[in-house]
Design a protein around this motif. Structure first.
Motif, mmCIF file in Angstrom:
data_model
loop_
_atom_site.group_PDB
_atom_site.id
_atom_site.type_symbol
_atom_site.label_atom_id
_atom_site.label_comp_id
_atom_site.label_asym_id
_atom_site.label_seq_id
_atom_site.Cartn_x
_atom_site.Cartn_y
_atom_site.Cartn_z
ATOM 1 N N THR A 118 1.318 4.011 -3.069
ATOM 2 C CA THR A 118 1.057 5.419 -2.773
ATOM 3 C C THR A 118 2.248 6.299 -3.152
ATOM 4 O OG1 THR A 118 -0.422 4.817 -0.944
ATOM 5 C CG2 THR A 118 0.463 7.053 -0.943
ATOM 6 N N THR A 119 3.450 5.836 -2.821
ATOM 7 C CA THR A 119 4.664 6.597 -3.143
ATOM 8 C C THR A 119 4.813 6.780 -4.647
ATOM 9 O OG1 THR A 119 5.802 5.830 -1.144
ATOM 10 C CG2 THR A 119 7.180 6.621 -2.952
ATOM 11 N N MET A 137 2.489 6.714 -6.936
ATOM 12 C CA MET A 137 1.448 7.603 -7.458
ATOM 13 C C MET A 137 1.804 9.061 -7.215
ATOM 14 S SD MET A 137 -1.945 5.416 -6.453
ATOM 15 C CE MET A 137 -3.072 6.730 -6.902
ATOM 16 N N HIS A 138 2.412 9.336 -6.049
ATOM 17 C CA HIS A 138 2.868 10.696 -5.788
ATOM 18 C C HIS A 138 3.964 11.097 -6.773
ATOM 19 C CE1 HIS A 138 1.444 10.526 -1.309
ATOM 20 N NE2 HIS A 138 0.469 10.791 -2.147
ATOM 21 N N ALA A 161 -3.710 13.815 -4.881
ATOM 22 C CA ALA A 161 -4.332 12.934 -3.889
ATOM 23 C C ALA A 161 -5.785 13.283 -3.608
ATOM 24 C CB ALA A 161 -3.530 12.985 -2.586
ATOM 25 N N ARG A 170 -5.323 3.424 -6.987
ATOM 26 C CA ARG A 170 -4.598 2.662 -5.959
ATOM 27 C C ARG A 170 -5.284 1.332 -5.692
ATOM 28 N NH1 ARG A 170 -3.279 5.928 -0.726
ATOM 29 N NH2 ARG A 170 -5.553 5.927 -0.576
ATOM 30 N N PHE A 203 0.842 -1.200 0.000
ATOM 31 C CA PHE A 203 0.000 0.000 0.000
ATOM 32 C C PHE A 203 0.877 1.250 0.000
ATOM 33 C CE2 PHE A 203 -2.505 3.335 1.960
ATOM 34 C CZ PHE A 203 -3.771 3.169 1.402
ATOM 35 N N SER A 204 1.901 1.238 0.829
ATOM 36 C CA SER A 204 2.808 2.381 0.925
ATOM 37 C C SER A 204 3.589 2.580 -0.364
ATOM 38 C CB SER A 204 3.764 2.170 2.103
ATOM 39 O OG SER A 204 4.725 3.203 2.163
ATOM 40 N N TYR A 215 -7.590 9.047 -7.723
ATOM 41 C CA TYR A 215 -6.400 8.653 -6.960
ATOM 42 C C TYR A 215 -6.681 7.380 -6.167
ATOM 43 C CZ TYR A 215 -2.702 9.124 -3.387
ATOM 44 O OH TYR A 215 -1.645 8.913 -2.537
ATOM 45 N N GLN A 216 -7.785 7.366 -5.433
ATOM 46 C CA GLN A 216 -8.148 6.189 -4.642
ATOM 47 C C GLN A 216 -8.521 5.019 -5.540
ATOM 48 O OE1 GLN A 216 -11.001 7.076 -1.490
ATOM 49 N NE2 GLN A 216 -10.387 9.230 -1.538
#
Length: 266
Positions: free
Chosen positions: A157-158, A160-161, A167, A176, A153-154, A172-173
């Motif tokens: 997220t990284t 995508m940033h 976000a 992910r 998950f982390s 975005y969600q």
């Protein structure tokens, strides 16, 4: 580096074959022993060269990829090579048939050459300790779990940033969730509108059509506002970043594949 890996490339796209040949031949542990532009040529090379691994297009003239697989399976005396099948999106029924015939991994076009090379190596490492398996239509040999759910998950997220997806937008969600779901079950890429979008929609109490639009909007924002060098680094050889945006499925497939491979080689 260990034993040299003998590879056959089979695809009717000559430009793609040349690109693969140039890239893979530049890797010191990978050796292209043959290139075929149709299924019959591929079958002849398989019999004469005894490859360790075949990069096999699903759709080719004379014999398609499935027919080549059937011939390999019919030869009980042949040492079975590892099979990476190249497929396009929307080929759910073909992927299901290929899984029953024992395909080891699917690569969805377009793809990243660096990660293809890593996948080849990880498949060959698996081969040394693997036990022959009879695949059924419910089995998926390409699914791997990348570390713990929290770490994955982390990591998603990284990335995508880094890509530049804001976000605060709904997409975005959705993206992910889509990447996490596809990492666990790659067959969802063959049922994006029937299973993937509805699954995400149910989680967020919305409509599948809104999930699709939200993902599209997020990708467009990333291409408009994101850093071009970062996009090129992440998407590599898979597309001309400055001239085209990936489709929703291409975007999800490429990123999910990166995380699956990371899980195997880490």
């Amino acid at each position: 580096m260990g034993k040299e890996i003998k590879i056959i490339v089979a695809d009717d796209n000559r430009n793609l074959c040349q690109m693969l040949q140039n890239y893979l031949q530049g890797q010191e542990d990978l050796n292209i022993v043959g290139v075929a532009y149709n299924g019959l040529e591929a079958w002849e090379l398989i019999q004469t060269q005894g490859p360790d691994l075949i990069i096999l297009d699903a759709v080719m003239p004379n014999l398609d990829g499935l027919s080549v697989l059937e011939r390999i399976n019919a030869r009980a005396t042949m040492i079975r090579p590892k099979i990476i099948m190249l497929t396009a999106f929307g080929q759910e029924s073909l992927m299901n048939q290929a899984m029953t015939l024992g395909v080891d991994y699917f690569i969805l076009k377009p793809f990243d050459l660096d990660f293809l090379a890593k996948r080849i190596r990880s498949l060959m490492e698996d081969m040394s300790s693997s036990i022959p398996v009879q695949f059924t239509s419910s089995d998926c040999p390409v699914v791997t779990t990348v570390g713990s759910g929290l770490n994955l998950f982390s990591e998603v997220t990284t990335m995508m940033h880094q890509i530049g997806i804001p976000a605060h937008v709904k997409g975005y969600q959705y993206i992910r969730d889509a990447i996490l779901m596809v990492v666990e079950d790659v067959s969802l890429l063959g049922a994006v509108t029937k299973e993937l979008y509805p699954g995400i929609a149910k989680k967020h109490d919305t409509a599948p059509s809104r999930v699709e639009r939200g993902i599209r909007h997020a990708i467009e924002l990333a291409w408009e506002r994101g850093n071009t060098d970062t996009l090129k680094r992440i998407f590599g050889y898979s597309m001309d970043i400055e001239r085209q945006k990936p489709t929703n499925s291409e975007f999800i497939a490429l990123l999910a594949d990166k995380f699956r491979v990371m899980g195997k080689v880490s």
